[in-house]
Design a protein around this motif. Structure first.
Motif, PDB file in Angstrom:
ATOM      1  N   ARG A 159      -0.416  -4.005 -14.437  1.00 26.87           N
ATOM      2  CA  ARG A 159      -2.175  -4.233 -14.739  1.00 26.87           C
ATOM      3  C   ARG A 159      -3.493  -3.697 -15.432  1.00 26.87           C
ATOM      4  NH1 ARG A 159      -1.926  -9.702 -16.396  1.00 26.87           N
ATOM      5  NH2 ARG A 159       1.045  -8.533 -17.243  1.00 26.87           N
ATOM      6  N   SER A 160      -3.503  -3.252 -13.607  1.00 32.14           N
ATOM      7  CA  SER A 160      -5.088  -2.615 -13.603  1.00 32.14           C
ATOM      8  C   SER A 160      -4.594  -1.153 -13.123  1.00 32.14           C
ATOM      9  CB  SER A 160      -5.740  -3.388 -12.669  1.00 32.14           C
ATOM     10  OG  SER A 160      -7.015  -3.062 -12.922  1.00 32.14           O
ATOM     11  N   LEU A 161      -5.604  -0.379 -13.913  1.00 25.35           N
ATOM     12  CA  LEU A 161      -5.887   1.080 -12.986  1.00 25.35           C
ATOM     13  C   LEU A 161      -7.306   1.739 -12.966  1.00 25.35           C
ATOM     14  CD1 LEU A 161      -4.948   3.929 -11.980  1.00 25.35           C
ATOM     15  CD2 LEU A 161      -4.480   4.484 -14.207  1.00 25.35           C
ATOM     16  N   GLN A 162      -7.695   1.729 -11.676  1.00 27.55           N
ATOM     17  CA  GLN A 162      -9.518   2.091 -11.606  1.00 27.55           C
ATOM     18  C   GLN A 162      -9.251   2.731 -10.848  1.00 27.55           C
ATOM     19  OE1 GLN A 162     -12.118   0.749 -13.285  1.00 27.55           O
ATOM     20  NE2 GLN A 162     -10.277  -1.320 -14.086  1.00 27.55           N
ATOM     21  N   ALA A 163     -10.013   4.186 -11.620  1.00 28.46           N
ATOM     22  CA  ALA A 163     -10.711   5.272 -10.339  1.00 28.46           C
ATOM     23  C   ALA A 163     -12.198   5.795 -10.929  1.00 28.46           C
ATOM     24  CB  ALA A 163      -9.832   6.781 -11.136  1.00 28.46           C
ATOM     25  N   GLU A 164     -12.465   6.032  -9.310  1.00 30.69           N
ATOM     26  CA  GLU A 164     -14.198   6.407  -9.271  1.00 30.69           C
ATOM     27  C   GLU A 164     -14.534   7.477  -8.613  1.00 30.69           C
ATOM     28  OE1 GLU A 164     -18.133   4.708  -7.167  1.00 30.69           O
ATOM     29  OE2 GLU A 164     -15.932   4.121  -7.321  1.00 30.69           O
ATOM     30  N   LYS A 186     -11.304   8.576  -6.096  1.00 26.95           N
ATOM     31  CA  LYS A 186     -11.323   6.760  -5.402  1.00 26.95           C
ATOM     32  C   LYS A 186     -10.114   6.228  -6.179  1.00 26.95           C
ATOM     33  CE  LYS A 186     -12.123   2.669  -3.187  1.00 26.95           C
ATOM     34  NZ  LYS A 186     -13.018   1.804  -3.174  1.00 26.95           N
ATOM     35  N   TRP A 187      -8.985   5.451  -6.118  1.00 25.47           N
ATOM     36  CA  TRP A 187      -8.618   4.826  -7.508  1.00 25.47           C
ATOM     37  C   TRP A 187      -7.640   4.137  -6.510  1.00 25.47           C
ATOM     38  CZ3 TRP A 187      -3.176   4.481  -5.785  1.00 25.47           C
ATOM     39  CH2 TRP A 187      -2.606   5.154  -4.865  1.00 25.47           C
ATOM     40  N   GLN A 188      -7.278   2.910  -7.567  1.00 27.32           N
ATOM     41  CA  GLN A 188      -6.387   1.956  -7.563  1.00 27.32           C
ATOM     42  C   GLN A 188      -6.000   1.550  -8.458  1.00 27.32           C
ATOM     43  OE1 GLN A 188      -9.128  -1.670  -7.550  1.00 27.32           O
ATOM     44  NE2 GLN A 188      -9.036  -1.704  -4.790  1.00 27.32           N
ATOM     45  N   VAL A 189      -4.650   0.847  -7.929  1.00 26.08           N
ATOM     46  CA  VAL A 189      -3.387   0.030  -9.071  1.00 26.08           C
ATOM     47  C   VAL A 189      -3.536  -1.092  -8.566  1.00 26.08           C
ATOM     48  CG1 VAL A 189      -3.182   2.479  -9.346  1.00 26.08           C
ATOM     49  CG2 VAL A 189      -1.710   1.092  -8.296  1.00 26.08           C
ATOM     50  N   LEU A 190      -3.228  -1.724  -9.478  1.00 24.57           N
ATOM     51  CA  LEU A 190      -2.433  -3.309 -10.188  1.00 24.57           C
ATOM     52  C   LEU A 190      -1.344  -3.783 -10.483  1.00 24.57           C
ATOM     53  CD1 LEU A 190      -2.955  -6.419  -8.422  1.00 24.57           C
ATOM     54  CD2 LEU A 190      -3.840  -6.725 -10.712  1.00 24.57           C
ATOM     55  N   VAL A 191      -0.228  -3.640  -9.550  1.00 26.74           N
ATOM     56  CA  VAL A 191       1.363  -3.592 -10.895  1.00 26.74           C
ATOM     57  C   VAL A 191       1.732  -5.500  -9.998  1.00 26.74           C
ATOM     58  CG1 VAL A 191       2.690  -3.066 -10.354  1.00 26.74           C
ATOM     59  CG2 VAL A 191       1.455  -1.362  -9.220  1.00 26.74           C
ATOM     60  N   ILE A 192       2.561  -6.145 -11.737  1.00 22.65           N
ATOM     61  CA  ILE A 192       2.716  -7.062 -11.195  1.00 22.65           C
ATOM     62  C   ILE A 192       4.229  -7.260 -11.546  1.00 22.65           C
ATOM     63  CG2 ILE A 192       0.078  -8.392 -11.357  1.00 22.65           C
ATOM     64  CD1 ILE A 192       0.817  -8.651 -13.863  1.00 22.65           C
ATOM     65  N   GLN A 193       4.495  -8.696 -11.435  1.00 22.46           N
ATOM     66  CA  GLN A 193       5.783  -8.759 -12.096  1.00 22.46           C
ATOM     67  C   GLN A 193       5.379 -10.142 -12.578  1.00 22.46           C
ATOM     68  OE1 GLN A 193      10.020  -7.430 -10.557  1.00 22.46           O
ATOM     69  NE2 GLN A 193       8.911  -8.364  -8.882  1.00 22.46           N
ATOM     70  N   PRO A 194       5.330 -10.542 -14.126  1.00 22.38           N
ATOM     71  CA  PRO A 194       5.088 -11.633 -14.411  1.00 22.38           C
ATOM     72  C   PRO A 194       6.503 -11.761 -14.920  1.00 22.38           C
ATOM     73  CG  PRO A 194       5.521  -9.377 -16.284  1.00 22.38           C
ATOM     74  CD  PRO A 194       5.906  -9.109 -14.952  1.00 22.38           C
ATOM     75  N   LEU A 195       6.636 -12.701 -13.976  1.00 19.69           N
ATOM     76  CA  LEU A 195       7.635 -13.598 -13.731  1.00 19.69           C
ATOM     77  C   LEU A 195       7.881 -14.651 -12.444  1.00 19.69           C
ATOM     78  CD1 LEU A 195      10.692 -11.067 -13.991  1.00 19.69           C
ATOM     79  CD2 LEU A 195       9.722 -12.419 -15.857  1.00 19.69           C
TER      80      LEU A 195
END
Length: 235
Positions: A138-143, A151-160
């Motif tokens: 759902r989201s991927l950020q890098a700096e 620095k990196w950050q990800v958000l993984v979801i299950q839309p159920l």
């Protein structure tokens, strides 16, 4: 012989004669005391009479009373002013402490507000996008923190609503140039194990080699050998 004695009495060589008063000595002491008392009384009367003429006796007591009243009033004013000064100092100290406390609370509120905005954005990203993916990025950020860190950050979801536990892996690929030549980097140790039920936030810091310039970061969610979701972030 008688003639000689008579002549001695009549001449200069006759014996001395002392004339004494017939008043007894106690009376003489009393008379002296009376004279001294009378003199003292006259002196006291003259002193008091002089004071009355100069007007000192009538106003001295009044002036003394007024001075005592003024001294008492001045002392009361001094005590009141001291009390006011002490109260003012206490109020200033309390006001300063209150201002510092309010500033601390304002800073805390600002920090909480930023955290709430971040959480709001995070939960907004958790809303189903309408797809039917089992797990999605759902989201991927890098700096770029420095020349040698990313620095990196990800958000993984299950839309159920009642999603099962997802067991997979997260792969991250960094693309760019190094010393002007194409360069690629992946996670140290290969893809990272990923297990979650509803959502999972994953982040980390990569050490970059010298002269590396990062252009894109690509994240992949893998289930076995199947790629479930891919997202690329451009710097």
């Amino acid at each position: 012989m008688k003639f000689r004695l008579f002549r001695r009495r009549l001449t200069i060589s006759s014996p001395r004669m002392a004339i004494r008063s017939s008043l007894p000595w106690p009376l003489r002491w009393i008379a002296g005391a009376l004279m001294l008392g009378f003199s003292a009384a006259i002196a006291l009367w003259a002193f008091e009479f002089g004071k009355s003429i100069a007007g000192l006796d009538t106003s001295a007591k009044q002036e003394l009373s007024l001075l005592r009243q003024e001294v008492a009033s001045l002392r009361a004013d001094r005590d009141k002013a001291q009390s006011v000064a002490n109260t003012s100092g206490s109020l200033l100290t309390a006001e300063k402490a209150l201002q510092e406390k309010m500033m601390s609370q304002i800073r805390q509120l600002e920090s909480d507000n930023r955290a709430l905005r971040d959480d709001l954005g995070f939960f907004e990203k958790l809303l189903p996008s309408g797809g039917a993916e089992v797990a999605s990025l759902r989201s991927l950020q890098a700096e770029v923190l420095s020349e040698t860190q990313l620095k990196w950050q990800v958000l993984v979801i299950q839309p159920l609503k009642n999603a099962p536990v997802f067991n997979g892996k997260l792969d991250l690929t960094v693309n760019g140039t190094q010393a002007g030549k194409p360069w690629t980097m992946t996670l140290p140790g290969g893809p990272q194990a990923l297990q979650f039920k509803q959502y999972r936030r994953v982040e980390g810091v990569l050490d970059l080699p010298p002269q590396a310039v990062v252009k894109t970061v690509t994240a992949k969610v893998l289930e076995g050998t199947t790629v479930r979701s891919v997202q690329t972030f451009k710097l």
